[in-house]
Design a protein around this motif. Structure first.
Motif, PDB file in Angstrom:
ATOM      1  N   UNK A 148       0.843  -1.185   0.000  1.00 34.81           N
ATOM      2  CA  UNK A 148       0.000   0.000   0.000  1.00 34.81           C
ATOM      3  C   UNK A 148       0.885   1.244   0.000  1.00 34.81           C
ATOM      4  N   UNK A 149       0.660   2.123  -0.957  1.00 40.78           N
ATOM      5  CA  UNK A 149       1.496   3.307  -1.145  1.00 40.78           C
ATOM      6  C   UNK A 149       0.888   4.488  -0.397  1.00 40.78           C
ATOM      7  N   UNK A 150       1.707   5.142   0.414  1.00 44.58           N
ATOM      8  CA  UNK A 150       1.260   6.318   1.151  1.00 44.58           C
ATOM      9  C   UNK A 150       1.567   7.585   0.345  1.00 44.58           C
ATOM     10  N   UNK A 151       2.838   7.799  -0.017  1.00 45.99           N
ATOM     11  CA  UNK A 151       3.243   8.994  -0.767  1.00 45.99           C
ATOM     12  C   UNK A 151       4.305   8.646  -1.788  1.00 45.99           C
ATOM     13  N   UNK A 152       4.260   9.354  -2.898  1.00 43.54           N
ATOM     14  CA  UNK A 152       5.355   9.399  -3.863  1.00 43.54           C
ATOM     15  C   UNK A 152       5.522  10.878  -4.163  1.00 43.54           C
ATOM     16  N   UNK A 153       6.710  11.416  -3.850  1.00 41.69           N
ATOM     17  CA  UNK A 153       6.866  12.860  -4.012  1.00 41.69           C
ATOM     18  C   UNK A 153       8.320  13.242  -4.204  1.00 41.69           C
ATOM     19  N   UNK A 154       8.510  14.492  -4.572  1.00 41.37           N
ATOM     20  CA  UNK A 154       9.832  15.090  -4.677  1.00 41.37           C
ATOM     21  C   UNK A 154      10.035  15.905  -3.417  1.00 41.37           C
ATOM     22  N   UNK A 155      11.186  15.723  -2.769  1.00 40.87           N
ATOM     23  CA  UNK A 155      11.505  16.503  -1.584  1.00 40.87           C
ATOM     24  C   UNK A 155      12.988  16.832  -1.621  1.00 40.87           C
ATOM     25  N   UNK A 156      13.312  18.111  -1.600  1.00 39.20           N
ATOM     26  CA  UNK A 156      14.695  18.590  -1.655  1.00 39.20           C
ATOM     27  C   UNK A 156      15.451  18.010  -2.853  1.00 39.20           C
ATOM     28  N   UNK A 157      14.778  17.897  -3.984  1.00 39.39           N
ATOM     29  CA  UNK A 157      15.414  17.425  -5.211  1.00 39.39           C
ATOM     30  C   UNK A 157      15.576  15.918  -5.293  1.00 39.39           C
ATOM     31  N   UNK A 158      14.994  15.191  -4.350  1.00 37.80           N
ATOM     32  CA  UNK A 158      15.093  13.728  -4.346  1.00 37.80           C
ATOM     33  C   UNK A 158      13.707  13.102  -4.424  1.00 37.80           C
ATOM     34  N   UNK A 159      13.661  11.944  -5.033  1.00 37.32           N
ATOM     35  CA  UNK A 159      12.414  11.188  -5.091  1.00 37.32           C
ATOM     36  C   UNK A 159      12.223  10.466  -3.768  1.00 37.32           C
ATOM     37  N   UNK A 160      11.023  10.540  -3.222  1.00 33.48           N
ATOM     38  CA  UNK A 160      10.693   9.840  -1.980  1.00 33.48           C
ATOM     39  C   UNK A 160       9.470   8.972  -2.242  1.00 33.48           C
ATOM     40  N   UNK A 161       9.564   7.718  -1.825  1.00 32.92           N
ATOM     41  CA  UNK A 161       8.443   6.788  -1.937  1.00 32.92           C
ATOM     42  C   UNK A 161       8.199   6.219  -0.549  1.00 32.92           C
ATOM     43  N   UNK A 162       6.985   6.426  -0.033  1.00 33.85           N
ATOM     44  CA  UNK A 162       6.637   5.953   1.298  1.00 33.85           C
ATOM     45  C   UNK A 162       5.497   4.939   1.184  1.00 33.85           C
ATOM     46  N   UNK A 163       5.682   3.793   1.799  1.00 34.42           N
ATOM     47  CA  UNK A 163       4.633   2.791   1.879  1.00 34.42           C
ATOM     48  C   UNK A 163       3.927   2.949   3.215  1.00 34.42           C
ATOM     49  N   UNK A 164       2.695   2.425   3.310  1.00 32.20           N
ATOM     50  CA  UNK A 164       1.915   2.555   4.546  1.00 32.20           C
ATOM     51  C   UNK A 164       2.598   1.901   5.736  1.00 32.20           C
ATOM     52  N   UNK A 165       3.234   0.795   5.512  1.00 30.65           N
ATOM     53  CA  UNK A 165       3.907   0.110   6.613  1.00 30.65           C
ATOM     54  C   UNK A 165       5.260  -0.387   6.127  1.00 30.65           C
ATOM     55  N   UNK A 166       6.093  -0.741   7.057  1.00 28.47           N
ATOM     56  CA  UNK A 166       7.425  -1.233   6.697  1.00 28.47           C
ATOM     57  C   UNK A 166       7.296  -2.467   5.820  1.00 28.47           C
TER      58      UNK A 166
END
Length: 174
Positions: free
Chosen positions: A58-76
């Motif tokens: 389950x994907x929480x966020x996919x975003x750009x932050x400080x020039x880097x790609x960040x992908x966050x899932x709901x759980x580890x």
């Protein structure tokens, strides 16, 4: 989005039947370079989960932050393949223009951190800064061997007769 006790909680808005569309919702349709990278990543994850007959993460966020790609899932995520594939996508994005996928590195445009090739950095700087190129990109950067002496872009530099400038400055005659 739900608000529970002041904590922001997102519902899963990632559709594995429309991976590219879901990625575009998170990153925006203009960021085709990173959309391609993340789409390929999640297509590989989907195939991996289908082979193992496991549920998709389950994907929480996919975003750009400080020039880097960040992908966050709901759980580890404990699946090593998924962890490695996400890490590879983020590493590839570190060296790719958000908008087109050309080689690039993180830039600072008027305190705004982005990862853009010289062409898109010039475009973004022109949109954001009335004084560009008088006020240059990456103003806090030390003189870097890979920094354009005309606009301040850090990355691809034409070394020969162009006088140590990025390709966009060479093309513009700066």
């Amino acid at each position: 989005m739900n608000q529970i006790l002041g904590i922001r909680q997102m519902t899963n808005t990632f559709d594995y039947d429309d991976i590219r569309g879901s990625v575009e919702k998170h990153l925006g349709k203009d960021n085709l370079g990173w959309v391609r990278i993340v789409t390929e990543c999640f297509e590989a994850i989907k195939k991996h989960c289908d082979r193992r007959e496991e549920s998709y993460p389950s994907v929480d966020h996919i975003k750009q932050k400080f020039g880097s790609l960040r992908i966050y899932l709901d759980r580890a995520q404990e699946d090593t393949f998924i962890q490695l594939r996400l890490q590879q996508a983020m590493q590839e994005a570190e060296m790719s223009c958000e908008r087109c996928g050309n080689a690039s590195t993180a830039q600072v445009i008027a305190a705004w951190h982005v990862n853009l090739c010289c062409w898109h950095a010039h475009e973004a700087a022109t949109e954001r800064m009335e004084t560009f190129p008088t006020v240059r990109l990456n103003t806090r950067a030390k003189n870097d061997a890979l920094q354009c002496r005309s606009c301040g872009y850090i990355g691809q530099i034409a070394w020969d007769a162009s006088g140590h400038r990025c390709p966009a400055c060479v093309a513009k005659g700066w």
